[in-house]
Motif scaffolding. Structure first.
Motif: not given
Length: 308
Positions: A185-188, A204-211, A219-220
């Protein structure tokens, strides 16, 4: 309190004791707080140190105390650094007490110099090695999620190239995690507490997870960080909902329990619950008051904020 303090000191909740305003429910101290074992609407996850004045220093006693108060989850940023025997004992206790294991930090976080954003292959390989090691920890403690922070920005590289480098590293990490059913889980993190980090906002986290496009990369959403960074909490949670796998909380200002700051956590929790969230809500914050009174205040704050 920042994440470096949490990781280095095993989330010593007493570090901020007494430094923030008293919560709205902090004065409601009574022995009936304890041994209620009523179910919360959401699975809130305390951490070691949060209830040490009542439970003592032993991690097993602390886990049992959490279970006695009705908490159904637990998180431990520093779990990876604990002795294997202790990890196994903690896992057995959580299984016995019906506590789910939340996040632990999966890798070395680069706070002041670029790593994943830089595209440096040696640093990428270091990250992937630590992800492989974290798979074994996750299996040992029955964890499903692990925290990933992509590190510092590379000030000599265009942001779009940095983003591509981070996505490449995360795709390779997802390939390691997917066969085991595990999720990073990516934490901004907010700009005030952590200036210069690559990942700071939920879009930004959303864009990266989609990619990355993997069930092992989500996302965290730390509500404390995003209140500082972008606000507009419920609309931003809604916009990124399909990529959120985990929440963490802390009120602002002060990063202490709900009711001590400006966030209406009852409304936020009600919204998350209405969306059918069945994951974990990590209590990644300090106690606003010292000692036993502060620990009771934390429990009372969650009872009140969960009363919807």
């Amino acid at each position: 309190m920042n994440r470096r303090t949490f990781v280095k000191q095993n989330i010593a909740a007493s570090a901020l004791a007494g430094l923030a305003p008293v919560g709205a429910f902090a004065a409601n101290f009574n022995e009936n707080t304890f041994l209620n074992e009523d179910n919360f609407n959401l699975d809130y996850a305390p951490h070691l140190g949060m209830f040490r004045s009542h439970a003592g220093e032993d991690p097993i006693d602390q886990l049992n105390f959490m279970a006695d108060q009705g908490f159904k989850a637990f998180e431990d940023n520093g779990m990876k650094g604990r002795a294997v025997a202790l990890q196994e004992e903690m896992a057995a206790t959580m299984t016995k007490r019906n506590i789910r294991m939340g996040v632990f930090v999966a890798h070395t976080i680069y706070w002041t110099e670029p790593n994943l954003a830089s595209g440096n292959k040696d640093l990428q390989n270091e990250f992937l090695k630590e992800i492989r090691e974290s798979v074994e920890v996750a299996k040992r403690v029955n964890a499903k999620w692990m925290t990933v922070v992509p590190g510092y920005v590379d000030q000599r590289l265009n942001m779009q190239y940095q983003t591509a480098n981070v996505i490449e590293s995360l795709r390779r990490a997802a390939d390691i995690l997917e066969p085991h059913g595990l999720t990073m889980v990516l934490e901004p993190l907010n700009f005030r507490d952590h200036p210069g980090l690559f990942l700071s906002e939920s879009p930004q986290a959303y864009q990266i997870c989609k990619a990355v496009d993997s069930p092992s990369c989500k996302i965290l959403f730390d509500i404390y960080h995003q209140q500082i960074q972008e606000g507009n909490l419920i609309p931003n949670i809604e916009a990124s909902w399909d990529e959120i796998a985990y929440f963490q909380v802390g009120d602002n200002p002060g990063r202490n329990e709900p009711t001590t700051g400006e966030i209406n956590y009852k409304n936020v929790f009600k919204y998350i619950h209405s969306k059918g969230f069945d994951g974990i809500v990590g209590m990644e914050h300090g106690n606003s008051l010292q000692g036993k009174k502060g620990e009771i205040a934390v429990i009372e704050a969650y009872k009140q904020s969960d009363d919807f």
